[in-house]
Write a protein that holds these residues in place. Structure first.
Motif, short mmCIF file in Angstrom:
data_model
loop_
_atom_site.label_atom_id
_atom_site.label_comp_id
_atom_site.label_asym_id
_atom_site.label_seq_id
_atom_site.Cartn_x
_atom_site.Cartn_y
_atom_site.Cartn_z
N LEU A 8 35.42 40.97 54.77
CA LEU A 8 36.36 40.86 53.67
C LEU A 8 36.79 39.42 53.43
N VAL A 9 37.09 39.13 52.16
CA VAL A 9 37.71 37.86 51.81
C VAL A 9 38.88 38.14 50.88
N THR A 10 39.88 37.27 50.91
CA THR A 10 41.01 37.38 50.00
C THR A 10 40.89 36.32 48.91
N LEU A 11 41.62 36.50 47.84
CA LEU A 11 41.61 35.51 46.76
C LEU A 11 42.29 34.22 47.23
N PRO A 12 41.72 33.07 46.88
CA PRO A 12 42.29 31.79 47.33
C PRO A 12 43.47 31.36 46.46
N THR A 13 44.25 30.45 46.95
CA THR A 13 45.27 29.78 46.14
C THR A 13 44.59 28.61 45.43
N VAL A 14 44.66 28.62 44.10
CA VAL A 14 43.94 27.60 43.32
C VAL A 14 44.87 26.96 42.29
N PRO A 15 44.62 25.69 41.96
CA PRO A 15 45.45 25.03 40.95
C PRO A 15 45.09 25.40 39.52
N ASP A 16 43.80 25.79 39.31
CA ASP A 16 43.37 26.09 37.95
C ASP A 16 42.07 26.88 37.97
N SER A 17 41.59 27.24 36.78
CA SER A 17 40.40 28.09 36.68
C SER A 17 39.13 27.38 37.14
N LEU A 18 39.08 26.04 37.01
CA LEU A 18 37.91 25.30 37.49
C LEU A 18 37.77 25.42 39.00
N ALA A 19 38.90 25.31 39.70
CA ALA A 19 38.87 25.44 41.15
C ALA A 19 38.45 26.85 41.56
N PHE A 20 38.91 27.83 40.82
CA PHE A 20 38.53 29.20 41.13
C PHE A 20 37.04 29.42 40.88
N ALA A 21 36.53 28.86 39.81
CA ALA A 21 35.10 28.98 39.50
C ALA A 21 34.25 28.37 40.62
N LYS A 22 34.72 27.24 41.21
CA LYS A 22 34.01 26.62 42.32
C LYS A 22 34.03 27.50 43.57
N TRP A 23 35.14 28.26 43.72
CA TRP A 23 35.26 29.13 44.90
C TRP A 23 34.44 30.41 44.76
N LEU A 24 34.21 30.88 43.56
CA LEU A 24 33.62 32.20 43.31
C LEU A 24 32.34 32.48 44.11
N PRO A 25 31.43 31.53 44.31
CA PRO A 25 30.22 31.84 45.09
C PRO A 25 30.50 32.35 46.50
N ASN A 26 31.72 32.12 47.02
CA ASN A 26 32.06 32.56 48.37
C ASN A 26 32.13 34.08 48.50
N VAL A 27 32.17 34.79 47.37
CA VAL A 27 32.29 36.25 47.44
C VAL A 27 30.94 36.92 47.65
N PHE A 58 47.32 34.07 40.10
CA PHE A 58 46.38 34.90 39.35
C PHE A 58 46.14 34.29 37.98
N LYS A 59 47.21 33.83 37.36
CA LYS A 59 47.09 33.18 36.06
C LYS A 59 46.23 31.93 36.16
N ASN A 60 46.38 31.20 37.27
CA ASN A 60 45.58 29.98 37.47
C ASN A 60 44.09 30.25 37.56
N THR A 61 43.71 31.45 38.04
CA THR A 61 42.27 31.76 38.15
C THR A 61 41.61 31.87 36.79
N GLY A 62 42.41 32.13 35.75
CA GLY A 62 41.85 32.35 34.42
C GLY A 62 41.52 33.81 34.15
N TYR A 63 41.86 34.69 35.09
CA TYR A 63 41.57 36.11 34.92
C TYR A 63 42.86 36.93 35.03
N THR A 64 42.76 38.20 34.64
CA THR A 64 43.84 39.17 34.83
C THR A 64 43.36 40.24 35.79
#
Length: 517
Positions: free
Chosen positions: A127-146, A193-199
């Motif tokens: 399992l992995v949890t959602l990361p704390t991110v400053p914005d949607s770009l950072a979340f997009a960079k993290w996404l391959p970890n899933v 959650f808002k920072n990820t760019g998703y709901t």
């Protein structure tokens, strides 16, 4: 010849006797039948325990429609299943969720509606949890970890105790600290959650595209043991909901780098495209057959439990009211229809389709009585914005026993409902539809769309109260010498928006649900 004429003569005498009965006698007969020959417990058992949840597009929903038609026919009431659209066919299978590492334990959880199957072998992953991110770009960079992982998409709750429990036992200082810490955590979660760019509605699809093998959530309902159970929102990977307790344990393990591993077996089946229905029962009117009273309740449910209070109780209320009316008032002045609507939970689709498909009935509607929000006795009736609604509803309520009306608050003319339940489909068309709104019985936290909405939560004394109320209102509306007024009141300012309210517009139903998945 005498033998041939005798049955018709007896029928004439019977009809004349019924029509000669006073309002007081009919009301007394309704009460007597409801109290001495109630079918509510049996109906609830057959619908909730035996048939079970009624998710649109499932075999259980189809079985429920057939059961309703057969039940009405046993009572001598005409009934049919009326197709209005099609839906994604899906059947729930066995769900089994186990933690394999760091120890073995069976977890408490359920596959969400329309979730893809894992197959009988299941899937095992860390399992992995959602990361704390400053914005949607950072979340997009993290996404391959899933990729190859199960992703936890819900916040870990800081306490598994409902607030009322804290209020009963905690010190004032402890309670305030808990609330402050909880509110801060929830605000931080929402912002991240808002920072990820998703709901919460869109993130599952993104995680699926990024290579996650499954999604794990826990949508706590702020009550002991209660979780909200909705739909998966994925096309190929499973989504499960875990209890607060098990989800919190796994979440803490991930955060402490324990690296837990779980196995999910969720054996659902895709059934292709299936028709979807409303069940319509009819007691024909003898004097004004083209004017109508509708007894209304949605038939479908979510399937975290058996849909007992949402809306099994509304369903059996209308069934029981119709049974009583057929027995004590078999020849109504106006036609009485019972509408058991499909796919209310996805946007009032069954009732909106009925409004579109039957403009003649909508035009001739004397009144609609809808019951939806739980097992409690009716405590509120609004005039729904119809200017003269007090004139007729107030008169009808006068015939109802005081032990029932003493609990009811009225609001006339009120404001038109724009949604919430099926009466709104008729109100939007300018037809007099009314909600019989119930006492809570902790509905929102414990049974509304939860895994705890089961037979044992039904309060039958209150449901019996509602069946009597509904039957009397239907009788009074049928016998009223006047057609109900549809004149609309001037609507006031909405305090939430600061703008003048407007009458809701009719909405087009979704007649092809879930087929893009």
């Amino acid at each position: 010849m005498k033998k041939l004429l005798l049955p018709g003569f007896l029928l004439f005498i019977y009809i004349s006797f019924v029509s000669a009965q006073t309002t007081e006698e009919i009301v007394a007969a309704i009460e007597k039948e409801a109290n001495e020959n109630s079918q509510l417990e049996q109906l609830a058992h057959e619908l909730m325990d035996v048939i079970g949840p009624r998710l649109v597009g499932t075999p259980q929903m189809k079985t429920a429609h057939e059961w309703a038609v057969n039940t009405y026919k046993k009572w001598g009431i005409e009934a049919k299943n009326e197709a209005w659209g099609k839906w994604r066919g899906w059947q729930r299978g066995i769900t089994h969720i186990d933690m394999l590492e760091p120890r073995v334990v069976t977890l408490s959880g359920i596959q969400l509606a329309w979730s893809p199957s894992t197959g009988p072998k299941g899937i095992s992953a860390n399992l992995v949890t959602l990361p704390t991110v400053p914005d949607s770009l950072a979340f997009a960079k993290w996404l391959p970890n899933v990729k190859g992982k199960l992703v936890m998409v819900s916040m870990e709750q800081p306490t598994g105790r409902p607030e009322y429990n804290w209020e009963e036992f905690a010190t004032e200082e402890s309670l305030e600290k808990m609330k402050k810490d909880r509110d801060a955590k929830e605000e931080a979660w929402r912002q991240n959650f808002k920072n990820t760019g998703y709901t919460s509605r869109t993130i599952n699809e993104a995680l699926e595209k990024a290579g996650a093998v499954g999604i794990v959530q826990s949508r706590w309902s702020n009550g002991f043991g209660a979780n909200k159970i909705f739909s998966a929102g994925t096309k190929k990977i499973p989504v499960v909901d875990l209890s607060l307790e098990d989800y919190g344990m796994l979440y803490r393990m991930v955060e402490h780098a324990v690296n837990p591993k779980i196995k999910i077996v969720a054996e659902s089946k895709e059934l292709g495209t299936v028709p979807t229905f409303n069940t319509i029962a009819t007691i024909p009117g003898k004097e004004l057959p083209n004017e109508y009273i509708i007894l209304s309740a949605h038939f479908d449910s979510w399937d975290g439990a058996t849909g007992a209070t949402d809306n099994g109780t509304g369903t059996i209320t209308m069934l029981e009211a119709a049974r009583i009316l057929k027995k004590v008032y078999p020849n109504p002045k106006r036609t009485i229809i019972v509408g058991h609507w499909g796919s209310e939970e996805q946007g009032l689709n069954g009732s909106r389709a009925f409004v579109e498909d039957h403009p003649d009935i909508v035009s001739g509607l004397q009144a609609l009585f809808n019951q939806d929000n739980g097992t409690g006795r009716v405590v509120n009736i609004s005039g729904q914005g119809f200017l003269h609604s007090y004139d007729y509803i107030g008169k009808w309520l006068e015939a109802v026993p005081k032990e029932i009306t003493q609990h009811i608050e009225t609001n006339f003319p009120g404001n038109p409902g724009g949604g919430g339940s099926d009466y709104a489909s008729f109100v939007a068309a300018g037809a007099p539809g009314f909600s019989l709104s119930s006492l809570s019985w902790s509905y929102w936290n414990y049974t509304w769309h939860t895994n705890l909405d089961t037979y044992d939560k039904i309060v039958f004394d209150d449901v019996r109260n509602n069946a009597i109320l509904t039957a009397i209102l239907a009788y009074m509306a049928s016998e009223d010498p006047n057609k109900t007024s549809r004149e609309k009141a001037a609507l006031g300012i909405n305090p939430r928006t600061g703008e003048r309210r407007t009458w809701p517009e009719p909405r087009t139903p979704n007649r092809a649900g879930g087929l893009d998945n």
